[in-house]
Each structure stands twice: as C-alpha cells, then as structure tokens.
Design an enzyme around this catalytic site. Structure first.
Site, PDB file in Angstrom:
ATOM      1  N   GLU A 129      -3.941  29.583  38.596  1.00 50.30           N
ATOM      2  CA  GLU A 129      -4.004  30.862  37.891  1.00 50.30           C
ATOM      3  C   GLU A 129      -5.421  31.413  37.814  1.00 50.30           C
ATOM      4  OE1 GLU A 129      -0.210  31.358  34.918  1.00 50.30           O
ATOM      5  OE2 GLU A 129      -2.166  30.928  34.043  1.00 50.30           O
ATOM      6  N   HIS A 175       2.279   6.346  50.556  1.00 51.02           N
ATOM      7  CA  HIS A 175       3.412   5.889  51.345  1.00 51.02           C
ATOM      8  C   HIS A 175       4.363   7.032  51.706  1.00 51.02           C
ATOM      9  CE1 HIS A 175       2.572   1.531  50.994  1.00 51.02           C
ATOM     10  NE2 HIS A 175       1.888   1.964  49.949  1.00 51.02           N
ATOM     11  N   LYS A 207       8.110  38.380  36.677  1.00 51.76           N
ATOM     12  CA  LYS A 207       8.738  38.610  35.370  1.00 51.76           C
ATOM     13  C   LYS A 207       9.402  39.984  35.330  1.00 51.76           C
ATOM     14  CE  LYS A 207       5.630  35.635  32.687  1.00 51.76           C
ATOM     15  NZ  LYS A 207       4.633  35.590  31.588  1.00 51.76           N
TER      16      LYS A 207
END
Length: 407
Positions: A272, A293, A399
């Site tokens: 951000e 791994h 949003k």
C-alpha cells in the site's frame, strides 16, 4: 541496537549507497518534521503512545479478568499488526485467547467464530477509523446480537464492547458515544498500516499476554538510534536501487516459523505504501526452511526479476539437540544456521541480490525495534521513488465496483 543489516551480497557498490545518503537524510528530516501528513507514527514510540499505556494495560487486565475470549473485529492494519505479534512473541504473563473476525468474507470462518462466541464469555473489540469498512461492519452486526442474547439486554452487551476508532468523527465514534462503549482513539495522523503501536495493536497484544512495555521501549530505541545517520537506511537504498535496475519482486524470507504472519503485515505495509504510479517492488513472503521445498527451485533458477530479503533470528529461545541419525549431536539451531548460509551462498552464485536483516532473539523489545525499522525503511523507499507512502488511492476502485454490484 539489536537489528543488523548486511547489504554486501546485493551487488550494489558501497559508493552507490553512499551517494544516496543525502537523499535518505532529507527523507528522515521530512518524516520527523511533523509537517508531512499521516506521519504521527514517527514520533509515537518516543512519547505519545507511552502516555496512554497505563490505561491500555489496565483495560487489558479488566478484559482478562472478565472474559474467556477476546474477539477483535478489524481488517488490514486494524488486525494484521496485532495478529502477527501474537503469533510471534512469547507471553510474559497470563493472557486469554484472541480471535480475529471481520478480516474476510468467508462464511465458514464466520460460523466457526460465532459458535465459539456462543460457548465462551466474550468481549468484543471493534477497530475501524470510519466504522464503515464493510467486512468489519458486517462482523459487528452479526456478533452484537449474540452478546445481547447472552447478557439479556443491549445495555449489558454494551459493557462488553470496546471501540477503537477516530477520536471525533465516523459512525463507530457516534455509536460508541451513544451506546456508552469503552473506547480509545487512533490518532488522525496515523494510517492503518502504520497503526501497530497505537491501541489498535497494543490492546490485543496486552490481552494475549505480550510485554507491550518492552515492545514500545524497543521501538523507541530504534526511533532514536544514531545509526539512522549511517547504515540503517542501507536496506531502503538497496530496495530503491534494485528496483531502478530492473528488479520487480522482493521475496521477504522469514527464517523463523513464528514470523510467518509478520509477512502478511509486511505485504500490506510495502504494497500500500509503494505500489503507486507504476512503481514499487511486489512484496511476497516465504517461510524458511518450509518454502524452500516448494519455491527453492524457482529462487535458484527462475526468472531473475527479484531480490531477496532474509530476516534471521540468530539465537534460539531454547536449544534442542538431535539424539540420533545423520545429524546426531547437532542442534536444530545449527541446522537452521547452515540452511541460511547454504541458501545465501547458492543464490549468491547465481547473482541474486540478497539483503540480510539479523535480530539477536525473538522477544518483545527486539520485535518492537523491527516493526519501527520496517515502517521507516518502507517510507524512505517510497520517498526515494517519488511516491506518497501514506495514501492508497487505488484501494477505492474495487470498493466502488463492489458497492455498485451490491446496490
């Protein structure tokens, strides 16, 4: 200072780092000037957060005496810092379980938490500056009636709700004042991702049993370190220069399993703060040795678009010796140290730039140092890149589209 930085394996010449020190000095001056918007976190450890510490500690004691479960409703900076610390740090005194809700929209997770709340004496802590964050508001509206049912009235339920929000405005502040919730404020000049040392982070930590006094002392020590004038800015400088030289991704490698959730906090902090105007390294995290791994092959021979930042805890809290087998007589810590050195040498041979960040031990004081160090380094990198570290205009786009669909 217990946080040490090694940039010798980045491929960046010392002269290039030195050349940018005047710019990092200007960035630090801006941060400490008090004139930059949303920089209230900079001086927080050296004074302001200590002023309300006794209130936070007393409130945490009251919660622990009253409840069996503390449920924090928050998302982003309203929960990540607290959750990361609770998973990372030892508990120096009695605490109670801290559960987090309102940080996703997963029905199953909601249901599991609801069932737990029904069975245990619970105190809620809702954290939101505005009070309108969708996930948090949704969780609050679902959970509040459970307290009313358990305790018989809205008045009794209100005694078991704590609000951490803006000091003066917003729907949660209005509701807290109207209903009489216990409340604390997040300073207006501190954004969510820099709020870990405000009540939003400190209260849940204290309820869990973390030594928040030591954590704040560590952050204050880092804030006042004279080494900001020498090598503490090297990490920020290297991140900036490597981005300028074509690196696109930063693998933040956490060489201690209890630091895994710290990676989630770092991703928000870096993403951000820096991901604007086509700029910023993509932050992603790995936990070693586990992720070697699964990602070790890519790190060794994949596209060289990345840098590595290895966060290493040098001293284990306990020693565990292997009783038999090929590594008989060695400690787990010795194996971990060999793993870190092996990764560094193998990746260095491929020309991968590596920054090492070392801390002596994983305790509250050093963790406080680390939090402040990462916040400041992030802000400096963003400033060197010419972007504002403290806004997030791109967050509003999804949003807006989401609310269109819901409406």
């Amino acid at each position: 200072m217990n946080i040490r930085i090694n940039t010798d394996k980045t491929g960046i010449a010392k002269s290039d780092i030195e050349a940018l020190r005047p710019e990092t000095g200007k960035a630090l001056d801006r941060l400490w000037s008090g004139n930059e918007p949303m920089t209230g976190w900079v001086q927080l450890p050296t004074g302001a957060c200590h002023e309300g510490l006794e209130y936070i500690l007393n409130l945490a004691d009251a919660v622990k005496n009253e409840a069996e479960l503390f449920v924090v409703l928050g998302i982003g900076g309203s929960y990540l810092g607290a959750k990361a610390a609770i998973e990372a740090l030892p508990k120096y005194e009695r605490g109670i379980p801290v559960k987090f809700l309102g940080n996703n929209l997963c029905t199953d997770y909601f249901w599991e938490t609801i069932e737990e709340i029904k069975k245990k004496k619970t105190i809620l802590c809702v954290i939101s500056k505005s009070g309108n964050t969708m996930e948090v508001r949704t969780a609050f509206e679902i959970v509040k009636p459970l307290l009313v049912d358990r305790y018989g009235s809205e008045e009794e339920a209100a005694k078991r709700i704590i609000a951490i929000t803006d000091a003066e405005k917003g729907s949660l502040r209005e509701e807290a004042n109207e209903k009489g919730y216990t409340s604390m404020s997040i300073p207006a000049d501190i954004g969510g991702r820099y709020s870990v040392l405000t009540p939003a982070g400190l209260l849940p930590m204290a309820v869990s049993g973390i030594d928040v006094r030591a954590l704040l002392s560590g952050a204050a020590e880092m804030a006042g370190s004279p080494e900001w004038d020498t090598d503490l800015t090297d990490y920020a400088i290297c991140r900036y220069l490597l981005q300028q030289r074509g690196k696109e991704v930063e693998f933040i490698e956490l060489c201690h399993s209890r630091l895994a959730y710290l990676g989630e906090w770092i991703k928000q902090l870096y993403g951000e703060s820096e991901g604007k105007e086509g700029s910023g390294l993509l932050p992603t995290t790995l936990t070693f040795s586990t992720d070697l791994h699964s990602m070790g092959q890519y790190l060794q021979q994949g596209r060289q678009i990345f840098m590595e930042t290895m966060l290493v805890v040098d001293e284990p809290s306990i020693q565990l010796t292997i009783p038999a087998g090929p590594q008989e007589g060695k400690t787990i810590a010795e194996l971990s140290e060999a793993m870190v050195k092996g990764v560094i040498e193998a990746h260095r041979a491929e020309g991968i730039p590596i920054v090492e960040i070392h801390m002596d031990r994983l305790d509250a004081a050093e963790y406080g140092q680390l939090l402040y160090y990462l916040e400041t380094s992030c802000a400096i990198t963003a400033m060197l890149s010419g972007v504002n570290p403290f806004d997030q205009p791109g967050v509003e786009s999804y949003k807006a589209e989401m609310h269109k669909l819901l409406d």
